[in-house]
Design a protein around this motif. Structure first.
Motif, short mmCIF file in Angstrom:
data_model
loop_
_atom_site.label_atom_id
_atom_site.label_comp_id
_atom_site.label_asym_id
_atom_site.label_seq_id
_atom_site.Cartn_x
_atom_site.Cartn_y
_atom_site.Cartn_z
N ASN A 246 0.83 -1.20 0.00
CA ASN A 246 0.00 0.00 0.00
C ASN A 246 0.87 1.26 0.00
OD1 ASN A 246 -2.59 -1.42 0.29
ND2 ASN A 246 -1.78 -2.00 2.28
N ASN A 247 0.25 2.40 -0.27
CA ASN A 247 0.99 3.65 -0.24
C ASN A 247 0.43 4.56 0.84
OD1 ASN A 247 -1.03 5.68 -1.50
ND2 ASN A 247 -1.04 3.99 -2.96
N SER A 249 -0.89 7.56 0.93
CA SER A 249 -2.17 8.23 0.72
C SER A 249 -3.33 7.28 0.96
CB SER A 249 -2.24 8.80 -0.70
OG SER A 249 -3.46 9.50 -0.90
N TYR A 250 -3.20 6.05 0.49
CA TYR A 250 -4.26 5.05 0.68
C TYR A 250 -4.52 4.83 2.17
CZ TYR A 250 -6.86 0.68 0.14
OH TYR A 250 -7.82 -0.29 0.19
N GLU A 253 -6.15 8.07 3.84
CA GLU A 253 -7.55 8.28 3.48
C GLU A 253 -8.49 7.39 4.30
OE1 GLU A 253 -8.85 10.57 1.43
OE2 GLU A 253 -6.83 11.38 1.22
N ARG A 254 -7.98 6.31 4.87
CA ARG A 254 -8.80 5.39 5.65
C ARG A 254 -8.49 5.45 7.14
NH1 ARG A 254 -8.12 4.33 0.75
NH2 ARG A 254 -9.63 3.17 -0.50
N THR A 390 1.10 11.54 -6.51
CA THR A 390 -0.24 11.58 -7.05
C THR A 390 -0.66 13.03 -7.28
OG1 THR A 390 -2.56 10.98 -6.69
CG2 THR A 390 -1.26 11.54 -4.74
N THR A 453 -2.72 3.23 -6.14
CA THR A 453 -3.70 2.88 -5.12
C THR A 453 -3.48 1.46 -4.67
OG1 THR A 453 -5.29 2.15 -6.78
CG2 THR A 453 -5.45 4.43 -6.05
N GLY A 454 -3.78 1.21 -3.39
CA GLY A 454 -3.68 -0.14 -2.85
C GLY A 454 -5.06 -0.76 -2.80
N ASP A 455 -5.11 -2.05 -2.49
CA ASP A 455 -6.40 -2.73 -2.44
C ASP A 455 -6.51 -3.73 -1.31
OD1 ASP A 455 -4.68 -4.60 -3.32
OD2 ASP A 455 -5.67 -5.02 -5.22
#
Length: 472
Positions: A246-247, A249-250, A253-254, A390, A453-455
């Motif tokens: 993951n990065n 920012s991801y 944001e959570r 980004t 983006t990560g997932d």
């Protein structure tokens, strides 16, 4: 005969029943012609007495394996203060305070053996966290077992997280604390800033079945420590455990950190009008984060970038460097984190969290990191930190209006820069965590336009208002 002696005799009898029976038979055979003496030996008290004698002869052999480490008992008491801090990464005064805070990890002597003292337990834990030595090396040095070292380190970390958790307590912020931090960043050159945010990858050794999630694009396995800090490089928020794929920012944001700045009224109530724009108390980050009204980032790099944008990027970079310094100091003081955690994956989060809390505790105690430690850590850095960029948020009109207003204030001559900026240039440039690369505040965004983006990051663990655990 008291109960203690009786219990010892029974335990020895059960442990060495065969040898004990052979000894009794020998005594009976020797005295079989003497009825009087035979009755005396068969008497229960005499048998118990024989058991106690046997226990005393074999007590050490049964209950303790003799180890040769004399470092704590003989070498440490003769150390001067500088060498003590070099070995345990804090001074004697702070060491005593830590012992007081984690006194519940102390043990009591038993009937079978003496326990490891509280001070020695704390010393073992701090030495293990502060050096890159393997547990077997620490065990040999202190004269204990390898598994004992591992148990002590984890017990110590759990206790630190329980008793010293208030050392990271900036959220929700008290009005007085908010003003202190904002004023600190203002003196450094950036208005309305409550914290600098960034992520740091820490090397781990995951299980094979989970390894793909921990594999970052630089080619090694890591977990991410996302953190914010104040102007002193003291952590105000930490989020631990997101996997290396993951990065920053991801994760942000959570995180609960974003939710605080979106919904807490105190940040809006302390807004300031700058160049006609209402600017709330906000965070600053690098080009990896999405631009928003509560997160300022550099202007994207361009060939014909204006002087106003360049100056804004420079100012933001100067202040954002404190979070790089915080990571650099953390990894310099606790080399176990800096060199990579060779521990079970389930113990990674608690160790990182304890080190962050101790970092803050020692900041409060004014127990600073030796510059030589930072230099050694920088030279010993084996891994390059992944970097993401980004352009998300660049079309947010509210966010760009806030950024433009701050940039125009800089352009119009409102100068916040004081001697603090000069000190940062001279003393702190080598204490960051950017592997010697140019920071975004000077170069700006790299212009690639990549949106990464990560997932698989999961959600915050919800175990504290400003300490998040991501177990993904």
């Amino acid at each position: 005969m008291d109960k203690k002696e009786l219990l010892m005799a029974i335990l020895v009898f059960l442990e060495n029943k065969k040898k004990f029976n052979e000894r009794i038979k020998l005594l009976l055979n020797t005295l079989q012609d003497n009825e009087v003496q035979l009755k005396a030996i068969v008497d229960f008290n005499e048998i118990i007495h024989a058991g106690l004698v046997f226990a005393q002869e074999h007590h050490r052999h049964i209950w303790k394996f003799d180890r040769g480490g004399i470092f704590w008992e003989h070498d440490v008491p003769t150390m001067d203060d500088s060498r003590f801090k070099e070995k345990f990464r804090l001074d004697r005064r702070a060491f005593k305070k830590v012992c007081e805070k984690v006194k519940s990890i102390g043990k009591m002597d038993s009937n079978m053996r003496r326990c490891i003292s509280l001070e020695k337990r704390v010393a073992i834990a701090l030495f293990s966290l502060g050096s890159a030595a393997e547990y077997r090396t620490v065990a040999s040095l202190f004269g204990v077992g390898r598994s004992t070292v591992g148990e002590i380190v984890i017990d110590f970390c759990h206790e630190v997280c329980g008793t010293l958790s208030d050392c990271i307590n900036a959220y929700p912020p008290h009005p007085q604390e908010l003003r202190r931090i904002v004023e600190g960043f203002k003196l450094m050159g950036f208005p309305q800033c409550f914290g600098a945010v960034d992520g740091c990858h820490i090397e781990v050794q995951p299980k094979k079945v989970e390894a793909i999630d921990y594999y970052n694009y630089k080619g090694w396995y890591s977990v991410i420590l996302l953190a914010s800090c104040d102007q002193r490089s003291k952590f105000t928020y930490i989020n631990i455990g997101s996997t290396g794929r993951n990065n920053d920012s991801y994760i942000f944001e959570r995180s609960s950190l974003k939710k605080f700045h979106e919904h807490a009224r105190i940040f809006k109530e302390n807004s300031e009008i700058i160049e006609g724009i209402n600017v709330p108390v906000l965070l600053i980050g690098d080009s990896a984060f999405r631009l928003s009204h509560h997160m300022m980032k550099p202007y994207p790099y361009g060939v014909n970038q204006s002087p106003v944008e360049k100056h804004f990027n420079y100012r933001l970079s100067k202040c954002r460097r404190v979070i790089e310094n915080a990571f650099g100091q953390l990894k310099a003081r606790f080399r176990k984190v800096g060199r990579g955690l060779q521990v079970a994956p389930k113990n990674v989060n608690i160790i990182i969290r304890a080190c962050c809390i101790l970092h803050n505790f020692l900041k409060i105690e004014n127990d600073e990191v030796f510059p030589a430690w930072i230099q050694e850590a920088a030279e010993d850095e084996r891994r390059h930190q992944p970097n993401h960029t980004t352009r998300l948020g660049e079309n947010d009109q509210t966010a760009t209006a806030v950024r433009n207003a701050i940039a125009m204030r800089f352009q119009n001559g409102t100068n916040y820069v004081t001697y603090h900026e000069v000190l940062m240039d001279v003393d702190e440039v080598s204490s960051g965590d950017n592997n010697g690369e140019l920071v975004d505040g000077i170069t700006g965004d790299n212009g690639s336009g990549d949106i990464v983006t990560g997932d698989a990051a999961g959600t915050d663990g919800g175990n504290g208002s400003n300490v998040d655990d991501d177990m993904s």
